[in-house]
Design an enzyme around this catalytic site. Structure first.
Site, PDB file in Angstrom:
ATOM      1  N   LYS A 162      36.710 -83.434  72.073  1.00 47.94           N
ATOM      2  CA  LYS A 162      35.540 -84.384  71.962  1.00 47.94           C
ATOM      3  C   LYS A 162      34.307 -83.201  71.800  1.00 47.94           C
ATOM      4  O   LYS A 162      34.116 -82.751  72.945  1.00 47.94           O
ATOM      5  CB  LYS A 162      35.323 -85.094  73.283  1.00 47.94           C
ATOM      6  CG  LYS A 162      34.091 -85.693  73.492  1.00 47.94           C
ATOM      7  CD  LYS A 162      33.434 -86.817  72.491  1.00 47.94           C
ATOM      8  CE  LYS A 162      32.213 -87.231  72.718  1.00 47.94           C
ATOM      9  NZ  LYS A 162      31.029 -86.205  72.635  1.00 47.94           N
ATOM     10  N   GLU A 167      34.461 -74.066  82.422  1.00 53.05           N
ATOM     11  CA  GLU A 167      33.459 -73.104  82.175  1.00 53.05           C
ATOM     12  C   GLU A 167      32.142 -73.741  82.165  1.00 53.05           C
ATOM     13  O   GLU A 167      31.646 -74.476  81.510  1.00 53.05           O
ATOM     14  CB  GLU A 167      33.705 -72.442  80.705  1.00 53.05           C
ATOM     15  CG  GLU A 167      33.504 -71.106  80.631  1.00 53.05           C
ATOM     16  CD  GLU A 167      31.943 -70.910  80.053  1.00 53.05           C
ATOM     17  OE1 GLU A 167      30.911 -70.981  80.601  1.00 53.05           O
ATOM     18  OE2 GLU A 167      31.872 -71.042  78.861  1.00 53.05           O
ATOM     19  N   CYS A 200      25.483 -69.863  78.568  1.00 51.41           N
ATOM     20  CA  CYS A 200      25.841 -69.926  79.959  1.00 51.41           C
ATOM     21  C   CYS A 200      25.908 -68.439  80.492  1.00 51.41           C
ATOM     22  O   CYS A 200      25.479 -68.510  81.763  1.00 51.41           O
ATOM     23  CB  CYS A 200      27.326 -70.156  80.054  1.00 51.41           C
ATOM     24  SG  CYS A 200      27.656 -72.054  79.303  1.00 51.41           S
ATOM     25  N   GLU A 255      19.367 -72.780  86.175  1.00 51.35           N
ATOM     26  CA  GLU A 255      19.834 -72.417  84.788  1.00 51.35           C
ATOM     27  C   GLU A 255      18.649 -72.570  83.700  1.00 51.35           C
ATOM     28  O   GLU A 255      18.387 -73.800  83.506  1.00 51.35           O
ATOM     29  CB  GLU A 255      21.307 -72.852  84.548  1.00 51.35           C
ATOM     30  CG  GLU A 255      21.703 -72.158  83.063  1.00 51.35           C
ATOM     31  CD  GLU A 255      23.193 -72.652  82.749  1.00 51.35           C
ATOM     32  OE1 GLU A 255      23.438 -73.777  83.213  1.00 51.35           O
ATOM     33  OE2 GLU A 255      23.923 -71.898  82.460  1.00 51.35           O
TER      34      GLU A 255
END
Ligand code: SIN
Length: 486
Positions: free
Chosen positions: A182, A257, A291, A388
């Site tokens: 997906k 992750e 990331c 983040e």
């Protein structure tokens, strides 16, 4: 909009299910939008649980004979796929820039990076070794074999629509698994094009399936269906936690992750030019939507002012624009709401006393474009310390001692990547060992490649992708105890 590719077979507006290109059962579609222009560039099917279930069944059927094929056969098919990806690199990069926004040169680099996982795992397919264990009694022999885990669900992000998909699918197929993928709704075209090339590489039907559409419904099917034995996800920590919880019902293996909050530490004795170069690529690559992007630049007092000046001069040269223009070095963010979130973090910092010495908000291009920004006078109370950022914003913190910077760097629930610059060899070992991160870049801002293990600790996730360890996540260990020998 008409898409112009050399190989038009790569433009897909249907899902790939059991070797067939299909519409959604209800004929609903989803718009794919170019973040640089807000234009709709394509539509893809808006599917849900029924289409996903069908793919899982097909994957389950196909996986059994794939697992029995020789490792060499699997390796050859992956190698064919790699060659096709490389051959179609320009088209794939163009498609990626159109749907994701990153500069074409970065899209092209992502293609090579993604393809490198297919090449690597085509080789690793042949190196899945078992073990013979010294026997526990004379009449027994103890043997360990490794077998594919089965059907794997892959949920992949929009920031690296090609590489993150291939980093999961290549080891899964190499190990003898089948996948149902997906891709993110904002960037499905890259994934569908990759499936077309898998078909051209003669990957048997059912081994790779790509579903697009209703994220919640598809996610619920992938996490609850007992035929799926593993879920691998790249994305945010909150979503990762929900997926882990949902997978617990059928005790699936997971690899996650997730988010990061990378410190980028520069010690007084660092080579400043190289540190600035490293900070620039690590922070502003993909407009800061990575990331492993350095999130917090943390610089020692003795060189702080000089570093800030050099960094600001370098950042001022970045060119914001449409990724298809050759001069662009920073593309748009994925959508306007992402851009607003990043701007709200800048505003939060400024309202608490930060000084913005470059950039500071939405670019004059509006839409999803944010100005490359440098912030000083930043403190731990600001969101840019703990969250983040996922945008082109560099907050530059200051520190005095090694102990202080280790404590600052580790003061986060995340643990994906960290970076530091120093010329002191003793410090290299001390600091590397004390940083609570899965990946540490030392005098280096670009750390990712197919030969090295990628993954985090703490709330940045579990499992490792790439490297000789990456295939283990798709294998089960089976112990055979053979009696009656004597
Ligand atoms: C990511 O942002 O999740 C991946 C970045 C990389 O592989 O370097």
């Amino acid at each position: 909009m008409t898409l112009l590719l050399k190989n038009n077979s790569l433009i897909k507006s249907q899902i790939y299910s059991a070797g067939h290109w299909l519409d959604s059962v209800n004929s609903k579609t989803l718009d794919v939008v170019n973040p640089a222009t807000s234009e709709v560039i394509a539509t893809v099917p808006y599917c849900g649980a029924p289409e996903t279930r069908k793919m899982i069944d097909a994957a389950y059927q196909a996986q059994h004979s794939w697992a029995r094929a020789t490792a060499k056969h699997r390796s050859m098919i992956l190698r064919n796929w790699f060659n096709l990806i490389v051959r179609n690199k320009d088209d794939l990069a163009y498609l990626l820039t159109l749907e994701q926004g990153k500069p074409l040169a970065e899209a092209s680099a992502e293609l090579s990076y993604g393809a490198s996982y297919v090449e690597w795992f085509s080789e690793e397919a042949k190196r899945v070794y078992g073990d013979i264990i010294p026997q526990s009694s004379k009449d027994k022999r103890l043997v360990v074999i490794k077998q594919p885990i089965g059907v794997v669900a892959c949920i992949t992000p929009w920031n690296f629509p090609n590489a993150m998909l291939l980093r999961k699918v290549a080891p899964a197929l190499a190990a003898g698994c089948a996948v149902v993928c997906k891709p993110a709704n904002s960037t499905p075209l890259s994934a569908l094009a990759i499936a077309e090339l898998a078909e051209q590489a003669e990957l048997p039907p059912g081994l790779i399936n790509i579903v697009t559409g209703n994220t919640e419904e598809i996610g619920a099917e992938l996490t609850s269906n007992p035929l799926v034995r593993k879920l691998t996800f790249t994305g945010s920590t909150p979503v990762g936690k929900k997926l882990i919880a949902a997978c617990s019902g059928t005790v699936k293996r997971t690899s996650m992750e997730l988010g990061g909050n990378a410190p980028f530490i520069v010690f007084d004795d660092a080579d400043l030019e190289s540190a600035v170069k490293g900070a620039l690529v690590s922070k502003y690559r993909n407009a800061g939507q990575t990331c492993v992007c350095s999130n917090r630049l943390i610089v020692q007092g003795g060189i702080y002012d000089q570093f800030v000046e050099m960094l600001t001069n370098a950042v001022a040269k970045l060119v914001v624009g449409n990724g298809l223009e050759s001069t662009t070095t920073v593309g748009p963010l994925i959508n306007s709401s992402a851009a607003e979130d990043v701007c709200s973090m800048i505003d939060d910092a400024v309202s608490k006393g930060a000084q913005c010495i470059l950039g500071g908000g939405m670019s004059s291009l509006r839409g999803s474009f944010v100005e490359p920004t440098v912030l000083v006078n930043v403190t731990r109370e600001m969101r840019v310390f703990s969250e983040e950022i996922f945008g082109p914003v560099a907050p530059v913190f200051q520190f005095d001692t090694e102990d202080e910077v280790i404590e600052m760097a580790n003061d986060t629930e995340f643990g994906l990547a960290a970076y530091f610059y120093t010329k002191d060899y003793g410090r290299i070992w001390r600091v590397a060992e004390r940083l609570d991160y899965g990946i540490v870049g030392i005098n280096e801002g670009i750390i990712s490649n197919e030969m090295a293990p990628f993954g985090g600790v703490k709330e940045s996730g579990n499992g490792r992708e790439g490297s000789k360890y990456g295939i283990d996540d798709y294998l089960e260990i089976k112990y055979l105890c053979i009696g009656g020998i004597e």
